[in-house]
Design an enzyme around this catalytic site. Structure first.
Site, PDB file in Angstrom:
ATOM      1  N   ASN A  13       0.761  -1.254   0.027  1.00 27.39           N
ATOM      2  CA  ASN A  13      -0.114   0.094  -0.004  1.00 27.39           C
ATOM      3  C   ASN A  13       0.908   1.188   0.018  1.00 27.39           C
ATOM      4  O   ASN A  13       1.493   1.646   0.876  1.00 27.39           O
ATOM      5  CB  ASN A  13      -0.954  -0.215   1.250  1.00 27.39           C
ATOM      6  CG  ASN A  13      -1.808   1.195   1.406  1.00 27.39           C
ATOM      7  OD1 ASN A  13      -1.949   2.199   0.489  1.00 27.39           O
ATOM      8  ND2 ASN A  13      -2.399   1.496   2.519  1.00 27.39           N
ATOM      9  N   LYS A  15       0.473   4.280  -0.180  1.00 30.71           N
ATOM     10  CA  LYS A  15      -0.215   5.725   0.256  1.00 30.71           C
ATOM     11  C   LYS A  15      -0.072   6.543  -0.741  1.00 30.71           C
ATOM     12  O   LYS A  15      -0.060   6.500  -1.871  1.00 30.71           O
ATOM     13  CB  LYS A  15       0.361   5.796   1.691  1.00 30.71           C
ATOM     14  CG  LYS A  15       0.034   4.299   2.332  1.00 30.71           C
ATOM     15  CD  LYS A  15       0.375   4.540   4.088  1.00 30.71           C
ATOM     16  CE  LYS A  15       0.184   3.275   4.719  1.00 30.71           C
ATOM     17  NZ  LYS A  15       0.406   3.194   6.136  1.00 30.71           N
ATOM     18  N   HIS A  99      -9.377   1.864   4.608  1.00 31.10           N
ATOM     19  CA  HIS A  99      -7.924   1.765   5.463  1.00 31.10           C
ATOM     20  C   HIS A  99      -8.192   2.769   6.581  1.00 31.10           C
ATOM     21  O   HIS A  99      -9.085   3.720   6.472  1.00 31.10           O
ATOM     22  CB  HIS A  99      -7.003   2.220   4.271  1.00 31.10           C
ATOM     23  CG  HIS A  99      -5.676   2.327   4.948  1.00 31.10           C
ATOM     24  ND1 HIS A  99      -5.223   3.196   5.830  1.00 31.10           N
ATOM     25  CD2 HIS A  99      -4.714   1.107   4.757  1.00 31.10           C
ATOM     26  CE1 HIS A  99      -4.060   2.813   6.320  1.00 31.10           C
ATOM     27  NE2 HIS A  99      -3.607   1.852   5.630  1.00 31.10           N
ATOM     28  N   GLU A 101      -6.646   5.266   7.402  1.00 29.33           N
ATOM     29  CA  GLU A 101      -6.257   6.340   7.144  1.00 29.33           C
ATOM     30  C   GLU A 101      -7.436   7.095   6.675  1.00 29.33           C
ATOM     31  O   GLU A 101      -7.668   8.228   7.005  1.00 29.33           O
ATOM     32  CB  GLU A 101      -5.165   6.539   6.567  1.00 29.33           C
ATOM     33  CG  GLU A 101      -3.721   6.266   7.206  1.00 29.33           C
ATOM     34  CD  GLU A 101      -2.451   5.617   6.634  1.00 29.33           C
ATOM     35  OE1 GLU A 101      -2.787   5.713   5.402  1.00 29.33           O
ATOM     36  OE2 GLU A 101      -1.683   5.015   7.059  1.00 29.33           O
ATOM     37  N   GLU A 171      -5.771  -4.868  10.537  1.00 31.36           N
ATOM     38  CA  GLU A 171      -4.951  -3.601  10.624  1.00 31.36           C
ATOM     39  C   GLU A 171      -5.084  -2.950  11.865  1.00 31.36           C
ATOM     40  O   GLU A 171      -5.634  -1.799  11.883  1.00 31.36           O
ATOM     41  CB  GLU A 171      -4.658  -2.706   9.398  1.00 31.36           C
ATOM     42  CG  GLU A 171      -4.582  -3.329   8.206  1.00 31.36           C
ATOM     43  CD  GLU A 171      -3.663  -2.279   7.145  1.00 31.36           C
ATOM     44  OE1 GLU A 171      -2.540  -2.543   6.661  1.00 31.36           O
ATOM     45  OE2 GLU A 171      -4.247  -1.368   7.011  1.00 31.36           O
ATOM     46  N   GLY A 177       2.185   2.173  10.508  1.00 33.16           N
ATOM     47  CA  GLY A 177       3.517   3.332  10.503  1.00 33.16           C
ATOM     48  C   GLY A 177       4.068   3.690  11.739  1.00 33.16           C
ATOM     49  O   GLY A 177       4.774   4.671  11.858  1.00 33.16           O
ATOM     50  N   SER A 217       3.158  -2.325  10.370  1.00 34.88           N
ATOM     51  CA  SER A 217       4.548  -2.419  10.471  1.00 34.88           C
ATOM     52  C   SER A 217       5.166  -3.765  10.146  1.00 34.88           C
ATOM     53  O   SER A 217       6.136  -4.341  10.673  1.00 34.88           O
ATOM     54  CB  SER A 217       5.064  -2.088  11.639  1.00 34.88           C
ATOM     55  OG  SER A 217       4.653  -0.610  12.130  1.00 34.88           O
TER      56      SER A 217
HETATM   57  P1  PGA Z   1       2.572   0.258   7.693  1.00 32.52           P
HETATM   58  O1  PGA Z   1       1.413   0.516   7.005  1.00 32.52           O
HETATM   59  O2  PGA Z   1       3.308  -1.265   6.995  1.00 32.52           O
HETATM   60  O3  PGA Z   1       3.664   1.563   7.159  1.00 32.52           O
HETATM   61  O4  PGA Z   1       2.684   0.184   9.167  1.00 32.52           O
HETATM   62  C1  PGA Z   1       0.372  -0.604   6.617  1.00 32.52           C
HETATM   63  C2  PGA Z   1      -0.985  -0.072   5.975  1.00 32.52           C
HETATM   64  O5  PGA Z   1      -1.226   0.975   6.298  1.00 32.52           O
HETATM   65  O6  PGA Z   1      -1.502  -0.843   5.320  1.00 32.52           O
END
Ligand code: PGA
Length: 256
Positions: A13, A15, A99, A101, A171, A177, A217
């Site tokens: 992903n 982003k 997601h 976010e 998630e 992140g 992560s």
């Molecule tokens: P990350 O993001 O691996 O940077 O923690 C995962 C995601 O948001 O899908």
């Protein structure tokens, strides 16, 4: 449960990262590194403006291209949004909906996640539905209730046939992140819960066939132990998906 029934799906992903030129360069670097590694499905979900470059760069490789969001209407007065039909015509095969976010910063709710998922599935897109609890919710001990509500609402009105194109990504928001990963046991516990909810609604065979990813992560160091868990069938990977070498290690971990 039988993990062998399911092919792992390792999805990046990106982003809001990479321009079209950077997209081309990144995929050109990654493609030879993951060539022939067909023990998992390899997906990159990229910003809308990078889709064209990504589809072109991934042509003839084992990398599949996805988008990071989709609107639920077929067309209309929805400034800044993109429809499922538009994505399909651009060569997109996968899409992420819900997601955290999008939920945190853009007002996405369980209801709009469900609408977006239905629109994506109706267009034939493979749809990665994200669920996950906030740290405060985990601390309060309501993770299972929260995941149950998010999963059940996301799947409202989705047929058993369309479920075949659904992937659910667990998630935990506190792990995204942050560098803080759920333990393999925590990931397993919630991924198993998601599978049981699907089995309850659609039957055991559908539950057994569902791909459930972990995200938050996941990286080159911890992927193997997370992916070894019975109900963790892949990963949704943010930061580490931007680095071809790290992403390749994760793809390798999913080959078994
Ligand atoms: P990350 O993001 O691996 O940077 O923690 C995962 C995601 O948001 O899908």
């Amino acid at each position: 449960m039988n993990k062998n029934l399911r092919k792992a799906v390792i999805a990046g992903n990106w982003k809001m990262n990479n321009t079209p030129a950077q997209t081309k360069a990144t995929i050109s670097e990654l493609a030879p590194m993951v060539a022939g590694k067909d023990g998992c499905e390899i997906v990159l979900c990229v910003p809308f403006v990078d889709i064209d470059a990504a589809v072109t760069a991934a042509k003839g490789t084992n990398i599949h291209i996805g988008a990071e969001n989709v609107h639920f209407a077929p067309n209309g007065a929805f400034t800044g949004e993109v429809s499922a039909q538009m994505l399909c015509e651009c060569g997109v095969e996968y899409v992420i909906v819900g997601h955290s976010e999008r939920r945190q910063y853009f007002g996405e709710t369980d209801v709009t996640v469900n609408l977006r998922a239905k629109a994506a599935l109706a267009a034939g897109l493979k749809t990665i539905i994200c669920v996950g609890e906030l740290l405060a919710e985990r601390k309060r001990g309501v993770t299972a209730e929260l995941i149950t509500m998010q999963t059940q609402t996301a799947l409202l009105g989705i047929s058993a046939e369309d479920l075949k194109n659904v992937i659910i990504a667990y998630e935990p928001v506190w792990a995204i992140g942050t560098g803080e990963t759920a333990t393999p046991e925590q990931a397993q516990e919630v991924c198993a819960l998601v599978r049981s909810l699907v089995a309850e609604k659609y039957g055991k065979a559908a539950g057994d066939a569902l791909t459930v990813q972990y995200g938050g992560s996941m990286n080159a160091k911890n992927a193997a132990e997370l992916l070894a868990k019975e109900d963790v069938d892949g990963g949704l990977i943010g930061g580490a998906s931007l680095k071809p070498a790290d992403f390749t290690v994760i793809v390798d971990a999913a080959q078994a």
